[in-house]
Design an enzyme around this catalytic site. Sequence first.
Site, PDB file in Angstrom:
ATOM      1  N   ILE A 193     -75.861 122.555  62.120  1.00 20.52           N
ATOM      2  CA  ILE A 193     -74.811 122.499  63.128  1.00 20.52           C
ATOM      3  C   ILE A 193     -73.534 123.143  62.590  1.00 20.52           C
ATOM      4  O   ILE A 193     -73.080 122.805  61.502  1.00 20.52           O
ATOM      5  CB  ILE A 193     -74.502 121.029  63.498  1.00 20.52           C
ATOM      6  CG1 ILE A 193     -75.799 120.311  63.905  1.00 20.52           C
ATOM      7  CG2 ILE A 193     -73.453 120.949  64.600  1.00 20.52           C
ATOM      8  CD1 ILE A 193     -75.722 118.800  63.825  1.00 20.52           C
ATOM      9  N   CYS A 194     -72.972 124.054  63.365  1.00 22.44           N
ATOM     10  CA  CYS A 194     -71.692 124.656  62.999  1.00 22.44           C
ATOM     11  C   CYS A 194     -70.599 123.867  63.716  1.00 22.44           C
ATOM     12  O   CYS A 194     -70.415 123.993  64.926  1.00 22.44           O
ATOM     13  CB  CYS A 194     -71.658 126.126  63.434  1.00 22.44           C
ATOM     14  SG  CYS A 194     -70.128 126.941  62.987  1.00 22.44           S
ATOM     15  N   HIS A 195     -69.940 123.003  62.952  1.00 19.86           N
ATOM     16  CA  HIS A 195     -68.894 122.155  63.524  1.00 19.86           C
ATOM     17  C   HIS A 195     -67.871 121.845  62.435  1.00 19.86           C
ATOM     18  O   HIS A 195     -68.233 121.473  61.324  1.00 19.86           O
ATOM     19  CB  HIS A 195     -69.512 120.868  64.061  1.00 19.86           C
ATOM     20  CG  HIS A 195     -68.593 120.087  64.940  1.00 19.86           C
ATOM     21  ND1 HIS A 195     -67.420 119.548  64.506  1.00 19.86           N
ATOM     22  CD2 HIS A 195     -68.685 119.766  66.255  1.00 19.86           C
ATOM     23  CE1 HIS A 195     -66.812 118.930  65.498  1.00 19.86           C
ATOM     24  NE2 HIS A 195     -67.568 119.050  66.572  1.00 19.86           N
ATOM     25  N   ASP A 200     -67.460 130.623  67.554  1.00 19.57           N
ATOM     26  CA  ASP A 200     -67.817 130.260  66.180  1.00 19.57           C
ATOM     27  C   ASP A 200     -69.313 129.955  66.130  1.00 19.57           C
ATOM     28  O   ASP A 200     -69.720 128.840  65.834  1.00 19.57           O
ATOM     29  CB  ASP A 200     -66.994 129.044  65.738  1.00 19.57           C
ATOM     30  CG  ASP A 200     -67.155 128.740  64.249  1.00 19.57           C
ATOM     31  OD1 ASP A 200     -67.593 129.646  63.494  1.00 19.57           O
ATOM     32  OD2 ASP A 200     -66.858 127.597  63.846  1.00 19.57           O
ATOM     33  N   ASN A 206     -74.223 126.992  68.682  1.00 20.79           N
ATOM     34  CA  ASN A 206     -73.668 126.439  67.445  1.00 20.79           C
ATOM     35  C   ASN A 206     -74.677 125.655  66.612  1.00 20.79           C
ATOM     36  O   ASN A 206     -74.315 125.001  65.643  1.00 20.79           O
ATOM     37  CB  ASN A 206     -72.465 125.544  67.753  1.00 20.79           C
ATOM     38  CG  ASN A 206     -71.439 126.249  68.611  1.00 20.79           C
ATOM     39  OD1 ASN A 206     -71.321 125.938  69.790  1.00 20.79           O
ATOM     40  ND2 ASN A 206     -70.744 127.217  68.056  1.00 20.79           N
TER      41      ASN A 206
END
Length: 194
Positions: free
Chosen positions: A88-90, A125, A81
């Site tokens: 950052i994928c959050h 994701d 992620n």
Amino acid sequence: MTLMQKASRLKRELQMLSTEPPPGITCWQNEERTDELRAQILGGTETPYEGGLFTLEINIPERYPFEPPKMRFLTPIYHPNIDSSGRICHDALKLPPKGAWRPSLNISTVLTSIQLLMAEPNPDDPLMADISSEFKYNKQLFVDKAKKWTQEHAVQRNTGVMENNKENTQEQKELSRKRKVDSVQKVPVKKSSV
């Protein structure tokens, strides 16, 4: 929210982060720019990041807290992620409808959720598809690579004798220590002529 309100909220948040920091997290303000912060997250125990200290850059947007802070890792990290630029994928870093940011969240809660993401990646994701499929289908390979990256990029080395940019083995350290002791013992003592 005016610029003054943003500044006072930020000041309160930073004060809370310094007096009651979440375990394994530190955060401070860049001296020149009040909207630029740095944070460090300690890799969690029993994770591939254990023993690592990861630095993040945090930029506070004009419309904060109505817009989420922009965060990215400055320390390279092998994670599904987090991409090679440290992005950052959050959900907590994105506005609705795709994200979960809301003004009641703060820097501390977001840093804590990133720390949790480090311990529990979300392979469904991903930002890094190849690392994600490794995490899903060859977990041991993922763990080994993540540990290697942590050792190479996030472990703070003691300033000692380094050889080929790797820590010395225990045997080498003992030999080095023995040489130091021997050299101290071999200091010539002037004999007095009587």
